[in-house]
Write an enzyme that holds these catalytic residues in place. Structure first.
Site, mmCIF file in Angstrom:
data_model
loop_
_atom_site.group_PDB
_atom_site.id
_atom_site.type_symbol
_atom_site.label_atom_id
_atom_site.label_comp_id
_atom_site.label_asym_id
_atom_site.label_seq_id
_atom_site.Cartn_x
_atom_site.Cartn_y
_atom_site.Cartn_z
ATOM 1 C CG ASP A 75 -1.357 2.727 2.558
ATOM 2 O OD1 ASP A 75 -0.835 3.344 1.548
ATOM 3 O OD2 ASP A 75 -2.393 2.641 3.158
ATOM 4 C CG HIS A 117 5.275 6.897 -4.427
ATOM 5 N ND1 HIS A 117 4.508 6.028 -3.802
ATOM 6 C CD2 HIS A 117 5.189 7.966 -4.336
ATOM 7 C CE1 HIS A 117 3.612 6.960 -3.476
ATOM 8 N NE2 HIS A 117 3.794 8.171 -3.889
ATOM 9 C CG LEU A 154 3.550 -15.207 -10.048
ATOM 10 C CD1 LEU A 154 2.728 -15.701 -8.943
ATOM 11 C CD2 LEU A 154 4.461 -14.336 -9.695
#
Ligand code: IPE
Ligand code: IPE
Ligand code: MG
Length: 250
Positions: free
Chosen positions: A30, A47, A141
């Site tokens: 965020d 972004h 992963l």
């Protein structure tokens, strides 16, 4: 100096840590918009810069030996943002899903997307399918990306699937329990997150992994996502390492 700080002080070792290291970290990335606005830039710049932090955290997850990393990239509620911002975000997702896939596959990363994918543009749905199929067998992963994701929608959809099975007499009502319920969530097969990090100083979950976070440790970072760093990740791991997880026991 803490155990983790010492460990990470020099170069990262190739050896994964075994002591009090989370297996699964979830991140609510965020603060992109505020990071950009503070610099007099449009939100989309935040972004775009945030993508660098995504690359960094994926690298750190691999170096640390995490088994699962879940990144909250776009919430179901984020569809309510202005069209321009939504299309900017989708553009970044489209570009990087395609661009990073080979590298992720080479590093034996398994990619999984959770969320309401029917709402996503068809070409992104196709990219998701390609990424998931190509990397399905990878085991180093598991990178889970929450896109168009709402935990409440996920829970409702699990409830509907279970009800349908009971109605069709494929399942008994008594067989609905935490385990069978979990198996019908988007995250089926993925262990609950041990640690959830939220950046930007906000202290809320914003509809992220509500069922799965029942016993997660929560770390709130004051940094905006584009400023997230190796040092801040180490601080979060230090925090995690200092927790005593009791699960209701004494
Ligand atoms: C997080 O940053 C990214 C998404 C929610 C897609 P924000 O866009 O929420 O940035 P702030 O919180 O408004 O600063
Ligand atoms: C949560 O951030 C969603 C993502 C990080 C993708 P928001 O910025 O949408 O959350 P709120 O609106 O501040 O709760
Ligand atoms: Mg935000």
């Amino acid at each position: 100096m803490s155990f983790f700080s010492k460990f990470f002080g020099g170069l990262f070792s190739q050896q994964p840590l075994t002591k009090a290291l989370p297996h699964h970290v979830g991140i609510i990335m965020d603060g992109n918009g505020r990071w950009a606005n503070k610099r007099g830039l449009p939100r989309i710049f935040g972004h775009t810069k945030g993508v660098d932090s995504v690359r960094l955290i994926v690298k750190l997850a691999q170096e640390t030996g995490l088994r699962y990393l879940t990144l909250y990239a776009f919430s179901y509620e984020n569809w309510r943002r202005p069209d321009e911002e939504v299309s900017g975000l989708l553009g970044l997702i489209r570009k990087h899903l395609a661009q990073e896939l080979d590298e992720l596959h080479k590093n034996e990363v398994c990619v999984r997307i959770i969320g309401e994918r029917d709402k996503l543009p068809k070409d992104i749905q196709k990219l998701i399918q390609t990424a998931e199929e190509k990397t399905a067998e990878n085991t180093k992963l598991t990178l889970v990306i929450a896109l168009s994701y709402s935990s409440r929608q996920e829970i409702i959809s699990a409830a509907k699937k279970l009800i349908a099975q009971v109605e069709k007499e494929k399942m008994n009502l008594e067989d609905i329990n935490e385990e069978t319920f979990s198996q019908h969530l988007h995250t089926h097969g993925i262990p609950d997150p041990d640690l959830i990090i939220r950046t930007s100083g906000e202290k809320r979950l914003s509809n992220f992994l509500l069922w799965q976070s029942a016993y997660s440790e929560l770390y709130f970072s004051p940094l905006h996502w584009p400023e997230f760093s190796r040092e801040e990740f180490i601080r979060a791991l230090d925090f995690y390492g200092s927790r005593q997880r009791r699960y209701g026991r004494v």
